[in-house]
Design an enzyme around this catalytic site. Sequence first.
Site, mmCIF file in Angstrom:
data_model
loop_
_atom_site.group_PDB
_atom_site.id
_atom_site.type_symbol
_atom_site.label_atom_id
_atom_site.label_comp_id
_atom_site.label_asym_id
_atom_site.label_seq_id
_atom_site.Cartn_x
_atom_site.Cartn_y
_atom_site.Cartn_z
ATOM 1 N N GLU A 20 0.767 -1.390 -0.030
ATOM 2 C CA GLU A 20 -0.049 0.045 0.035
ATOM 3 C C GLU A 20 0.842 1.127 -0.105
ATOM 4 O OE1 GLU A 20 -2.775 0.278 3.370
ATOM 5 O OE2 GLU A 20 -3.329 2.111 2.877
ATOM 6 N N ARG A 74 4.911 -13.111 9.488
ATOM 7 C CA ARG A 74 5.522 -11.738 9.171
ATOM 8 C C ARG A 74 6.830 -11.744 9.884
ATOM 9 N NH1 ARG A 74 2.639 -7.466 9.580
ATOM 10 N NH2 ARG A 74 3.958 -5.841 10.714
ATOM 11 N N LYS A 115 4.217 0.402 9.758
ATOM 12 C CA LYS A 115 4.410 1.528 8.825
ATOM 13 C C LYS A 115 3.770 2.751 9.568
ATOM 14 C CE LYS A 115 3.003 0.015 4.773
ATOM 15 N NZ LYS A 115 2.448 0.013 3.272
HETATM 16 P P1 ATP Z 1 2.553 -2.433 8.004
HETATM 17 O O1 ATP Z 1 1.712 -3.358 9.065
HETATM 18 O O2 ATP Z 1 3.870 -2.059 8.115
HETATM 19 O O3 ATP Z 1 1.665 -1.351 7.440
HETATM 20 P P2 ATP Z 1 1.203 -3.543 5.630
HETATM 21 O O4 ATP Z 1 1.078 -5.081 5.621
HETATM 22 O O5 ATP Z 1 0.122 -2.767 5.878
HETATM 23 O O6 ATP Z 1 2.400 -3.322 6.901
HETATM 24 P P3 ATP Z 1 1.459 -3.229 2.956
HETATM 25 O O7 ATP Z 1 1.909 -2.489 2.222
HETATM 26 O O8 ATP Z 1 -0.022 -3.707 2.881
HETATM 27 O O9 ATP Z 1 2.091 -2.877 4.430
HETATM 28 O O10 ATP Z 1 2.380 -4.684 2.820
HETATM 29 C C1 ATP Z 1 2.777 -5.263 1.476
HETATM 30 C C2 ATP Z 1 2.971 -6.795 1.584
HETATM 31 O O11 ATP Z 1 4.213 -6.857 2.331
HETATM 32 C C3 ATP Z 1 1.946 -7.257 2.033
HETATM 33 O O12 ATP Z 1 1.771 -8.467 1.584
HETATM 34 C C4 ATP Z 1 2.201 -7.535 3.601
HETATM 35 O O13 ATP Z 1 1.791 -8.969 4.042
HETATM 36 C C5 ATP Z 1 3.839 -8.025 3.416
HETATM 37 N N1 ATP Z 1 4.345 -7.407 4.852
HETATM 38 C C6 ATP Z 1 4.303 -6.313 5.332
HETATM 39 N N2 ATP Z 1 4.918 -6.210 6.617
HETATM 40 C C7 ATP Z 1 5.641 -7.541 6.409
HETATM 41 C C8 ATP Z 1 6.286 -8.313 7.670
HETATM 42 N N3 ATP Z 1 6.757 -7.546 8.889
HETATM 43 N N4 ATP Z 1 6.969 -9.230 7.271
HETATM 44 C C9 ATP Z 1 6.650 -9.878 6.070
HETATM 45 N N5 ATP Z 1 5.720 -9.402 5.041
HETATM 46 C C10 ATP Z 1 5.260 -8.205 5.350
HETATM 47 MG MG MG Z 2 -1.403 -3.728 4.672
#
Ligand code: ATP
Ligand code: MG
Length: 590
Positions: free
Chosen positions: A53, A279, A289
Amino acid sequence: MTPNDRPSDTPQAAGEDAARPDRGPGNFIDERVADDLRAGRHGGRLVTRFPPEPNGFLHIGHAKSICLNFGLAERHGGVCNLRFDDTNPEAEEARYVDAIRRDVRWLGFDWGEREHFASDYFEQLYAWAVALVRAGRAYVDSQRPEAIREGRGDFHRPGVESPYRDRPVEESLALLEQMRRGALDPGEAVLRAKIDMRSTDLKLRDPLMYRIRKAAHHRTGTAWSIYPMYDFAHGLSDAIEGVTHSLCTLEFQNHRPLYEWFIDAVGPAHRPEQIEFARLNLSYTVLSKRKLQRLVDGGYVEGWDDPRLPTLAGLRRRGYTPEAIRAFCDRIGVSKRDGVVDVTLLEHAIREDLNDRSPRAMAVLRPLRLVIDNYPDGEVEHFEVPNHPTEPAFGVREVPFSRVLYVERDDFMEDAPKNWWRLAPGREVRLRGACLVRCTEVVKDAAGEVVELRCTWDPASRGGMPADGRKVRGTLHWVSAAHAIPAEVRLYDRLFDVPNPSATEDDRDEPRAEAAARDDAFLTHLNQASLEVLEGCRLEPSLGDAPVGHRVQFERLGYFCRDEASSSGGQAVWNRTIALKDSWGKQAER
Ligand code: ATP
Ligand code: MG
């Protein structure tokens, strides 16, 4: 109900699982993909996607997902899409899109033409939503958000059907059209899937599909007044792209029935599968984030690319290599259970990589003048020094030597114990690659502070070896005062002083303002000494024309990288990527 419906994290158990992960290639997802390909499922194709995102910079947790998705495609002859999951206009910005592109490329992956945006599918998604309303499987609910939340029930109470649930299809269609046009205000209506208010799965109690949002979108501008919810948009975006294996983190496991419900109800030509993995959680930092945004917005760090942050942009500035990050991701593997990976594993990966690839140089961070009384004033000679201790391919360089040098303040002790091998009154040391010197006198200022060491050198020890074979144990780094280049050096330490600063859970999709107000607790664990700026450092002259991003080992001090910034005095700035040894480990031993 929150205006964004993505899931909260599962508790971050301190994991023994992290210690025995299913290794990189050969992890359970690899096996499943290989199986599917052998069995000819999905027409024998493999399509994955990395779906960030664009609401912040990528971090090391994303690197795990990037390596997994692109790595699978590489290993099994598939392709991996980069999809910007941009369904939430308030938080998303074009500059994040640019940063994400740059970081994925830097990490070493190429998505070619396969760059997509969920916002490109808004028209198609809307058409599907209309079709679901027509089929009697979705309806516009005109209840207020609080009533919808109340009516959903909880684990102990079944949900209550909305009074609007069975409104005529035509009425829902007309309202949906008004919602889209902006004729209704946020909170006046939502589109819900008609599933089952009595389901034990709360996600299936008539989940939201669209909500009204009057915010400009970074790509579609003000064309839309409604935006699709994650669960509705994500799986169908996968379907549109022909994604075969839609990999996501464990907290989405309980979304899978809903993911599948939308696919079944809409019936797109292609049917993707969702597979979950753990994760990455890393000790002494935060990988959320929202929390990273808080650190940036609150001025606790200098920006998304602050070298103390676990963002890829921060790690890059710090001097991390993409190779080290990929090696780290391989080493931690991919597992099905959450755990916390010890940050020393990442630090180990970067040390290992930099040891092999970094040329050596000498720099004095806290200079102390050393004058060689028996060396002729005005004379300069050059010593040839190898650029790497074990790799001849790095070559040699000439380092100037003269009567006045700088050595490290820490390398002198006035009342030294017996086993002190460095400088002290009367003691002899080796200057790396140059010669032996003996301290004959200590000069102090009026305040009693040592400001200069007077020494004599042994001209027969040129190159560093005494002619008589006498034993000299200490070897120090040094620079010639007249030739050295002044620089600013920034030393970084862990950003937090506890292993798990996020002890309270982070609901990733709670609106940022609300969540931030609720939980700033992690900020109380900031390490107040995470940045130390040293002005007046002195580097050997060969580093004078080092380009931005140049990585080098300062002998005995650690790995450093030239920063893009200059000091206020116009000097080059060098970031310490990592010390040679793990000082936190040493502290623990004491
Ligand atoms: P955040 O919690 O930091 O906002 P998010 O998952 O909302 O992370 P996205 O931009 O939606 O952020 O993530 C893009 C991809 O990266 C998704 O498929 C998510 O599952 C993966 N991802 C995000 N954080 C991690 C992590 N700590 N370990 C592994 N994969 C991750
Ligand atoms: Mg996300």
